[in-house]
Each structure stands twice: as C-alpha cells, then as structure tokens.
Motif scaffolding. Structure first.
Motif, PDB file in Angstrom:
ATOM      1  N   CYS A 194     -12.398  -2.007  12.301  1.00 56.35           N
ATOM      2  CA  CYS A 194     -11.630  -0.760  12.359  1.00 56.35           C
ATOM      3  C   CYS A 194     -12.169   0.162  13.442  1.00 56.35           C
ATOM      4  N   ILE A 195     -13.494   0.240  13.547  1.00 60.32           N
ATOM      5  CA  ILE A 195     -14.137   1.094  14.555  1.00 60.32           C
ATOM      6  C   ILE A 195     -13.879   0.545  15.958  1.00 60.32           C
ATOM      7  N   PHE A 196     -13.927  -0.774  16.107  1.00 60.00           N
ATOM      8  CA  PHE A 196     -13.630  -1.438  17.373  1.00 60.00           C
ATOM      9  C   PHE A 196     -12.228  -1.038  17.849  1.00 60.00           C
ATOM     10  N   ALA A 197     -11.239  -1.169  16.968  1.00 60.70           N
ATOM     11  CA  ALA A 197      -9.871  -0.816  17.320  1.00 60.70           C
ATOM     12  C   ALA A 197      -9.748   0.656  17.692  1.00 60.70           C
ATOM     13  N   GLU A 198     -10.466   1.512  16.980  1.00 56.53           N
ATOM     14  CA  GLU A 198     -10.404   2.946  17.252  1.00 56.53           C
ATOM     15  C   GLU A 198     -11.005   3.284  18.607  1.00 56.53           C
ATOM     16  N   MET A 199     -12.060   2.576  19.003  1.00 59.97           N
ATOM     17  CA  MET A 199     -12.638   2.811  20.327  1.00 59.97           C
ATOM     18  C   MET A 199     -11.671   2.415  21.430  1.00 59.97           C
ATOM     19  N   VAL A 200     -10.854   1.394  21.151  1.00 59.15           N
ATOM     20  CA  VAL A 200      -9.890   0.918  22.145  1.00 59.15           C
ATOM     21  C   VAL A 200      -8.718   1.878  22.300  1.00 59.15           C
ATOM     22  N   THR A 201      -8.154   2.320  21.172  1.00 55.41           N
ATOM     23  CA  THR A 201      -6.931   3.126  21.219  1.00 55.41           C
ATOM     24  C   THR A 201      -7.168   4.630  21.130  1.00 55.41           C
ATOM     25  N   GLY A 202      -8.338   5.036  20.613  1.00 53.45           N
ATOM     26  CA  GLY A 202      -8.593   6.453  20.410  1.00 53.45           C
ATOM     27  C   GLY A 202      -8.005   6.974  19.116  1.00 53.45           C
ATOM     28  N   GLU A 203      -7.398   6.094  18.310  1.00 55.37           N
ATOM     29  CA  GLU A 203      -6.775   6.505  17.056  1.00 55.37           C
ATOM     30  C   GLU A 203      -7.291   5.660  15.892  1.00 55.37           C
ATOM     31  N   VAL A 204      -7.327   6.263  14.711  1.00 56.97           N
ATOM     32  CA  VAL A 204      -7.728   5.534  13.507  1.00 56.97           C
ATOM     33  C   VAL A 204      -6.720   4.421  13.255  1.00 56.97           C
ATOM     34  N   LEU A 205      -7.191   3.219  13.018  1.00 61.32           N
ATOM     35  CA  LEU A 205      -6.302   2.065  12.875  1.00 61.32           C
ATOM     36  C   LEU A 205      -5.509   2.123  11.579  1.00 61.32           C
ATOM     37  N   PHE A 206      -6.186   2.295  10.454  1.00 59.29           N
ATOM     38  CA  PHE A 206      -5.520   2.325   9.146  1.00 59.29           C
ATOM     39  C   PHE A 206      -5.663   3.724   8.556  1.00 59.29           C
ATOM     40  N   ALA A 207      -4.811   4.624   8.977  1.00 54.63           N
ATOM     41  CA  ALA A 207      -4.886   6.009   8.524  1.00 54.63           C
ATOM     42  C   ALA A 207      -3.921   6.207   7.367  1.00 54.63           C
ATOM     43  N   GLY A 208      -4.436   6.090   6.141  1.00 55.52           N
ATOM     44  CA  GLY A 208      -3.597   6.324   4.972  1.00 55.52           C
ATOM     45  C   GLY A 208      -3.152   7.769   4.931  1.00 55.52           C
ATOM     46  N   SER A 209      -2.009   8.037   4.309  1.00 60.59           N
ATOM     47  CA  SER A 209      -1.466   9.398   4.302  1.00 60.59           C
ATOM     48  C   SER A 209      -2.343  10.363   3.525  1.00 60.59           C
ATOM     49  N   GLY A 210      -2.936   9.893   2.419  1.00 63.35           N
ATOM     50  CA  GLY A 210      -3.845  10.734   1.641  1.00 63.35           C
ATOM     51  C   GLY A 210      -3.202  11.957   1.045  1.00 63.35           C
ATOM     52  N   CYS A 211      -1.864  11.934   0.877  1.00 62.75           N
ATOM     53  CA  CYS A 211      -1.183  13.120   0.343  1.00 62.75           C
ATOM     54  C   CYS A 211      -1.532  13.371  -1.122  1.00 62.75           C
ATOM     55  N   ASP A 212      -1.727  12.321  -1.856  1.00 60.49           N
ATOM     56  CA  ASP A 212      -2.024  12.429  -3.282  1.00 60.49           C
ATOM     57  C   ASP A 212      -3.403  11.834  -3.551  1.00 60.49           C
ATOM     58  N   PRO A 213      -4.427  12.688  -3.798  1.00 61.82           N
ATOM     59  CA  PRO A 213      -5.793  12.175  -4.014  1.00 61.82           C
ATOM     60  C   PRO A 213      -5.880  11.127  -5.111  1.00 61.82           C
ATOM     61  N   LYS A 214      -5.034  11.238  -6.140  1.00 64.38           N
ATOM     62  CA  LYS A 214      -5.080  10.292  -7.250  1.00 64.38           C
ATOM     63  C   LYS A 214      -4.647   8.892  -6.817  1.00 64.38           C
ATOM     64  N   ASN A 215      -3.818   8.839  -5.779  1.00 66.88           N
ATOM     65  CA  ASN A 215      -3.308   7.543  -5.317  1.00 66.88           C
ATOM     66  C   ASN A 215      -3.819   7.195  -3.928  1.00 66.88           C
ATOM     67  N   ALA A 216      -4.921   7.816  -3.511  1.00 66.86           N
ATOM     68  CA  ALA A 216      -5.410   7.623  -2.151  1.00 66.86           C
ATOM     69  C   ALA A 216      -5.761   6.170  -1.861  1.00 66.86           C
ATOM     70  N   VAL A 217      -6.360   5.489  -2.835  1.00 63.12           N
ATOM     71  CA  VAL A 217      -6.752   4.095  -2.622  1.00 63.12           C
ATOM     72  C   VAL A 217      -5.509   3.219  -2.460  1.00 63.12           C
ATOM     73  N   LYS A 218      -4.503   3.433  -3.310  1.00 64.87           N
ATOM     74  CA  LYS A 218      -3.271   2.651  -3.206  1.00 64.87           C
ATOM     75  C   LYS A 218      -2.562   2.927  -1.886  1.00 64.87           C
ATOM     76  N   GLU A 219      -2.591   4.176  -1.439  1.00 65.72           N
ATOM     77  CA  GLU A 219      -1.951   4.520  -0.173  1.00 65.72           C
ATOM     78  C   GLU A 219      -2.679   3.866   0.993  1.00 65.72           C
ATOM     79  N   GLN A 220      -3.998   3.776   0.880  1.00 65.95           N
ATOM     80  CA  GLN A 220      -4.763   3.125   1.934  1.00 65.95           C
ATOM     81  C   GLN A 220      -4.448   1.634   1.992  1.00 65.95           C
ATOM     82  N   LEU A 221      -4.362   1.004   0.834  1.00 71.62           N
ATOM     83  CA  LEU A 221      -3.986  -0.406   0.781  1.00 71.62           C
ATOM     84  C   LEU A 221      -2.584  -0.620   1.348  1.00 71.62           C
ATOM     85  N   ARG A 222      -1.692   0.267   1.016  1.00 79.60           N
ATOM     86  CA  ARG A 222      -0.315   0.145   1.512  1.00 79.60           C
ATOM     87  C   ARG A 222      -0.294   0.208   3.028  1.00 79.60           C
TER      88      ARG A 222
END
Length: 313
Positions: A194-222
């Motif tokens: 993930c860090i390798f990809a971020e160094m290449v593009t300048g952006e977080v590769l898997f940026a979950g929305s994180g809108c709902d803290p209770k479902n943050a893990v599921k959103e990250q998996l999605r």
C-alpha cells in the motif's frame, strides 16, 4: 528529565500518552519523548510490552533507536518518559511535499523492506505500518520505522489480528480486517505494498470512506474488494471461514470506476501515473498485494526482486 530541555511543541497525542521533543543538554541531541502516567502506581502493561521490543533496536539502522526510560513523580503520580531518537520528517509529509522520482521511490521502498526484514528477523510484526510512522532523514539518505513499532507489535507465535491501539485502516491487510487469529508476517507486507503504491501515485491506495465509525472495517474491506475484486476460495483458501466474512451484496459491486485494471488486478494508473512504474515494479506490487497471506511475498524475496536491479543505495 533534568538532563533534558523540553520543547513545548507537542508531536502527537495518543490514547495513553503525549509525545514531544526534548534536547539533551550535554550532547545537544534532539529526541522524541513519550510521557505515560501510571494509573494507581501500576506500570502500564503496554509500556512493558513496548520495552520488550524497543530493547531489540537500540543500535538499528532501520528502526528508530530506543535510548532509555526515565521514571519520575509529577503531581504525586508515577510518570514514565520513554526516550527515542528523533527524525523530523515522516514519509507522509515527504510524499505530499513533492512528486517522487522513480529512483527515489525504489530506494525508499528498499530501505523500508530492510526495516521490516529486521523486525521480522527479531520475531516482531509491526501490524500498523503507515507513512506517518516512517521517518525520512533526507540528508543521510535513511528511512526508519518509527517508535510505533513498540506499541502495535506482536511477537511471532502470538494469536492476534489487528493491534488494540489506534490503527490506520487504509494499510491493514484483508486477513486482519476479517479478524483472522493467525497473524503472519504477511500483514506487514500488505502494508508495504500500500505504501509502495502511495509513493508512486501520491494518493492512498485503499482509502475507505470512514463515514460511519461502526462500519469502518467493513467499508475498508469494501474498498479493497471494489478495486481488486472480491476474493474466492480458489485464490485464498479459507477466506470464507474467517470471523468477519459475510456475503455482503455491496461487496459484489463494480470495480472502482476511477481506476482501470490490467491483468493481475493492478490499477492501470500505477503504470501511467506521474511516476512510471515499470513491468518489474508492477509485478512486485502484485506480489505484495496478493490476497492469500501464505502466498504473499516475503521481505527477503522482495529485496531480491528484479525491480531492484541496478539500484544505487
């Protein structure tokens, strides 16, 4: 602590401590200090675990060096000061400041792999690698894993998934997010990818929305499944038996429209982004982002990958 001149600048606030800078009066060395208050005079268990790891890296070239622990009393409370070497710039700031040329990406990645390999060689998994915890000393051409290794680690043989402290979900492996109790060294290699990809593009590769803290893990998996496709038993044996697995319909959605995919499920923009990632780089990245942790590339093999041929360190 009388030997140090403390700096009012707070470097960070964690759940159980504050982190700030101080200068050793005799040597003028600038250090990072973590201040922990012992509740009811009891040594914090987290501090004991941290010291088990920190003492392995007192003279490391790839992990921030531990100096010592100072025990003191403040306002009738027992306080511990954990002193580490200090490096001003973290990788997140370094990435944000300027586009990274291909040779710089390659060198930083190799240095990171050396640090992770040292951790694994000492029987330690970091479990929370992220750009904010990787420190860059540009003048000396060094990258070091920060003191966070002492707070989030687990030893080989321990049964655990994600660390109990605050974690950066964007860099957590899918097996950790799914609650696997078998914590392999491979969790760190996913983060390295993930860090390798971020160094290449300048952006977080898997940026979950994180809108709902209770479902943050599921959103990250999605977010991971939306980009790489939902894993099957064929490519990752046992995945459907993990505690967090469920056949959520939203995980079956189309792949992220902002990215085009090539063979091997690699985002096309990693190949044509602001920094070119050649065929060898794409191959190494795909091996780091392999779903099955048993098949994910290890540090030693990664450092011998053709991507690093003709590299100058």
């Amino acid at each position: 602590m009388e030997d140090y001149q403390t700096n009012p600048e707070i470097l960070g606030v964690e759940s159980d401590c504050q982190v700030y800078k101080a200068t050793h009066k005799a040597t003028a060395e600038v250090v990072a200090v973590r201040k922990l208050t012992a509740e009811d005079g009891v040594v914090p268990p987290a501090l004991v675990r941290e010291m088990l790891v920190a003492q392995k890296f007192t003279k490391s070239s790839h992990v921030v060096n531990f100096r010592h622990v100072i025990r003191d009393f403040k306002d009738n409370k027992l306080v511990y000061y954990v002193v580490y070497e200090h490096i001003d710039t973290d990788l997140r700031s370094f990435i944000a400041a300027k586009p990274l040329p291909s040779d710089v990406v390659k060198k930083l990645l190799f240095l990171l792999l050396q640090g992770v390999h040292e951790c694994h060689s000492n029987g330690v998994r970091h479990r929370n690698l992220n750009p904010s915890d990787l420190l860059v000393d540009e003048k000396r051409g060094r990258l070091k894993i920060g003191a966070g290794v002492g707070q989030s680690f687990s030893f080989f043989g321990e049964a655990s998934s994600m660390p109990g402290t605050t974690v950066s979900l964007s860099y957590q492996s899918p097996e950790a997010l799914l609650g696997s109790h078998v914590c392999r060294a491979a969790v760190d290699m996913w983060a390295v990818g993930c860090i390798f990809a971020e160094m290449v593009t300048g952006e977080v590769l898997f940026a979950g929305s994180g809108c709902d803290p209770k479902n943050a893990v599921k959103e990250q998996l999605r977010e991971i499944f939306r980009q790489l496709g939902k894993p099957t038993e064929y490519e990752w044996r046992g995945v459907t038996s993990l505690p967090g697995w469920d056949s959520y319909e939203e995980w079956e959605g189309e792949k992220k429209k902002a990215r085009l995919f090539l063979a091997g499920d690699l985002p096309k923009d990693l190949l044509v982004g602001s920094v070119s990632l050649d065929k060898d780089g794409a191959d190494l990245l795909s091996k780091m982002l392999t779903y099955d942790p048993a098949q994910r590339i290890r540090t030693k093999a990664a450092m011998k990958h053709p991507y690093f041929e003709r590299m100058i360190i």
